[in-house]
Scaffold this motif. Sequence first.
Motif, PDB file in Angstrom:
ATOM      1  N   UNK A 134       0.862  -1.181   0.000  1.00 12.11           N
ATOM      2  CA  UNK A 134       0.000   0.000   0.000  1.00 12.11           C
ATOM      3  C   UNK A 134       0.897   1.230   0.000  1.00 12.11           C
ATOM      4  N   UNK A 135       0.929   1.895  -1.123  1.00 17.78           N
ATOM      5  CA  UNK A 135       1.787   3.080  -1.267  1.00 17.78           C
ATOM      6  C   UNK A 135       1.251   3.942  -2.391  1.00 17.78           C
ATOM      7  N   UNK A 136       1.483   5.252  -2.291  1.00 15.21           N
ATOM      8  CA  UNK A 136       1.074   6.210  -3.315  1.00 15.21           C
ATOM      9  C   UNK A 136      -0.424   6.118  -3.609  1.00 15.21           C
ATOM     10  N   UNK A 137      -1.214   5.833  -2.569  1.00 16.03           N
ATOM     11  CA  UNK A 137      -2.658   5.741  -2.741  1.00 16.03           C
ATOM     12  C   UNK A 137      -3.068   4.601  -3.642  1.00 16.03           C
ATOM     13  N   UNK A 138      -2.437   3.445  -3.465  1.00 12.12           N
ATOM     14  CA  UNK A 138      -2.706   2.321  -4.361  1.00 12.12           C
ATOM     15  C   UNK A 138      -2.377   1.016  -3.651  1.00 12.12           C
ATOM     16  N   UNK A 139      -3.146  -0.040  -3.937  1.00 12.88           N
ATOM     17  CA  UNK A 139      -2.822  -1.386  -3.477  1.00 12.88           C
ATOM     18  C   UNK A 139      -2.273  -2.187  -4.653  1.00 12.88           C
ATOM     19  N   UNK A 140      -1.063  -2.702  -4.505  1.00 12.52           N
ATOM     20  CA  UNK A 140      -0.430  -3.512  -5.547  1.00 12.52           C
ATOM     21  C   UNK A 140      -0.282  -4.940  -5.061  1.00 12.52           C
ATOM     22  N   UNK A 141      -0.836  -5.875  -5.818  1.00  6.28           N
ATOM     23  CA  UNK A 141      -0.563  -7.290  -5.591  1.00  6.28           C
ATOM     24  C   UNK A 141       0.501  -7.700  -6.600  1.00  6.28           C
ATOM     25  N   UNK A 142       1.672  -8.060  -6.110  1.00 11.71           N
ATOM     26  CA  UNK A 142       2.805  -8.346  -6.988  1.00 11.71           C
ATOM     27  C   UNK A 142       3.018  -9.852  -7.137  1.00 11.71           C
ATOM     28  N   UNK A 143       3.242 -10.256  -8.356  1.00 13.00           N
ATOM     29  CA  UNK A 143       3.687 -11.617  -8.642  1.00 13.00           C
ATOM     30  C   UNK A 143       5.180 -11.542  -8.932  1.00 13.00           C
ATOM     31  N   UNK A 144       5.975 -12.223  -8.059  1.00 18.05           N
ATOM     32  CA  UNK A 144       7.429 -12.114  -8.167  1.00 18.05           C
ATOM     33  C   UNK A 144       8.041 -13.487  -8.406  1.00 18.05           C
ATOM     34  N   UNK A 145       9.166 -13.486  -9.089  1.00 21.70           N
ATOM     35  CA  UNK A 145       9.892 -14.738  -9.315  1.00 21.70           C
ATOM     36  C   UNK A 145      10.802 -14.993  -8.110  1.00 21.70           C
ATOM     37  N   UNK A 146      10.387 -15.944  -7.285  1.00 22.90           N
ATOM     38  CA  UNK A 146      11.173 -16.354  -6.118  1.00 22.90           C
ATOM     39  C   UNK A 146      10.670 -17.713  -5.661  1.00 22.90           C
ATOM     40  N   UNK A 147      11.574 -18.540  -5.214  1.00 23.83           N
ATOM     41  CA  UNK A 147      11.229 -19.902  -4.821  1.00 23.83           C
ATOM     42  C   UNK A 147      10.612 -19.898  -3.429  1.00 23.83           C
ATOM     43  N   UNK A 148       9.506 -20.675  -3.295  1.00 27.76           N
ATOM     44  CA  UNK A 148       8.846 -20.770  -1.990  1.00 27.76           C
ATOM     45  C   UNK A 148       8.178 -22.131  -1.862  1.00 27.76           C
ATOM     46  N   UNK A 149       8.397 -22.766  -0.712  1.00 27.85           N
ATOM     47  CA  UNK A 149       7.707 -24.017  -0.410  1.00 27.85           C
ATOM     48  C   UNK A 149       6.453 -23.673   0.386  1.00 27.85           C
ATOM     49  N   UNK A 150       5.310 -24.202  -0.038  1.00 26.56           N
ATOM     50  CA  UNK A 150       4.040 -23.863   0.630  1.00 26.56           C
ATOM     51  C   UNK A 150       3.056 -25.015   0.490  1.00 26.56           C
ATOM     52  N   UNK A 193      -0.387  -4.895 -14.985  1.00 26.99           N
ATOM     53  CA  UNK A 193       0.775  -4.850 -15.872  1.00 26.99           C
ATOM     54  C   UNK A 193       1.550  -6.151 -15.727  1.00 26.99           C
ATOM     55  N   UNK A 194       2.342  -6.483 -16.731  1.00 21.33           N
ATOM     56  CA  UNK A 194       3.186  -7.674 -16.678  1.00 21.33           C
ATOM     57  C   UNK A 194       2.428  -8.951 -17.011  1.00 21.33           C
ATOM     58  N   UNK A 195       3.002 -10.070 -16.546  1.00 19.22           N
ATOM     59  CA  UNK A 195       2.474 -11.399 -16.840  1.00 19.22           C
ATOM     60  C   UNK A 195       1.509 -11.825 -15.737  1.00 19.22           C
ATOM     61  N   UNK A 196       0.585 -12.743 -16.091  1.00 19.11           N
ATOM     62  CA  UNK A 196      -0.257 -13.358 -15.079  1.00 19.11           C
ATOM     63  C   UNK A 196      -1.737 -13.084 -15.245  1.00 19.11           C
ATOM     64  N   UNK A 197      -2.510 -13.784 -14.402  1.00 19.29           N
ATOM     65  CA  UNK A 197      -3.950 -13.578 -14.323  1.00 19.29           C
ATOM     66  C   UNK A 197      -4.235 -12.755 -13.075  1.00 19.29           C
ATOM     67  N   UNK A 198      -5.239 -11.853 -13.192  1.00 17.19           N
ATOM     68  CA  UNK A 198      -5.554 -10.969 -12.068  1.00 17.19           C
ATOM     69  C   UNK A 198      -7.078 -10.846 -11.950  1.00 17.19           C
TER      70      UNK A 198
END
Length: 458
Positions: free
Chosen positions: A285-301, A342-347
């Motif tokens: 939450x910054x600059x009056x906006x909510x960003x959900x980011x999809x990032x390339x990083x390994x995670x076990x879940x 913006x970028x790749x992915x489904x939203x």
Amino acid sequence: MNLFAARLTGKMSSTDAFEKTIHDMLFAARLTGKMSSTDAFEKTIHDMQERVKRWRAIEKSPELAEYNELKKIVESSDFQEKKNTLKNRKYKDTDEGRKMATLDRLSSTLRMKGYKYAQDSETFQAFLKFRDSDAFQNKEDNSVTASERRMYNMIYRSAFYKNYQKVLNSPELKQLTELEKETSTEDFKQRNALWADAKRWEHSEEYKTEKRYLELAKSEDIKFYFTSREEKIDWAELFRPSFDDDMTSSKNWKPGYGYANPAMKDGHSRTSELQAYNGGKNTFFAEGRMDLETRQETKKAVAWDEKKGFTEHVFEYTSDVMNTKEAFAQESGMFMAKVRTQGIGHHFFGLSTGKQGSPMVALYHYNGSTHQMGYVDGPKTQMVDLTGVLRSMYHVYTFRWTKNELIWFVNDMEVLRLPNRLPKEAMFYFAQSWLPGNEKGGEGKLKVQWARAYRTVE
């Protein structure tokens, strides 16, 4: 009333719009200006809501209450009749004017002047006293001199005394006496002063009342109030704000799907996807906006596998799923959000009940290649492609939920209308970004500048 307001309130149909494909309609709308730009549409919404806010403030104001009360008084037949009388009645035609004229006429006659003179004369009053005395009647009374008796006899035989005697018992004197008594009272003096005043209207309380009424009638707020009431102040009057998030903080948002069943593992991914959900760590939450980011990083879940059920899985990307279940949920009304990606992915940004098997509402869905809006319910899903909308630009996506139908808008352009199929229970805002396993992975963002909701009061 603008196009959006007309369609939203059902005052205009959209039959011709749906004779074209949604793509052609949106593309043509952008080219021809029939769909407002996002900035212009936001300003329209803001202006309409400010008009409503102002209208409601005036509605509760003491000035409007005073105006309405004065209007009843000033427009009453009694007030208008009194105004006409005060302005147009001549003094001579009033009861007070007639009595004062009669008083003046009676008191100015020679007979009455003589009588009044006698009344005020000490000599004459002494004569009257002597006339009624025993000394005057007894001629042998030595206490009265001969000269005094001659003087009193002269008065007794005079025309002056005869006039006095005639006036004394006359109806004119009786009338004059009564008029003098009546006109000397404070009540009569006040009434007479009113009617004798040539500017009696300007000096009256009624004039002050009407003047204040006219001042209020000319005020910008009062004129705005009645003009807007006649216009029904557009669609915003039909709705009351129930939720307004300008995305300055995360106070309204929690990670997860907002499952109704506490036994469900909230916030899990599927093994068929490329991302693990990161418990809100990919939401900023910054600059009056909510960003959900999809990032390339390994995670076990923990993830859901169609064959194995919940199992641990290693993902190459992280993303987030967020909801407002604890802060806001609502059944029916109007829901709006300003969104882009913006970028790749489904939203996805829309509404959910948190119950599996229940339908969801897509205010905004980007499926990797096309924007969509609509109704999400397995095989009953009905979505409309918005290929005329530029992904790089923010748009306001609106969903109206009535007791009879569901309506979707992009800015002020209606794009879909369906019979109401949603469950009769509250829904909350829901945001999600993910990477299907059968598509190329990559980084992307779902950007939400604001989300609002309104309750219908019609």
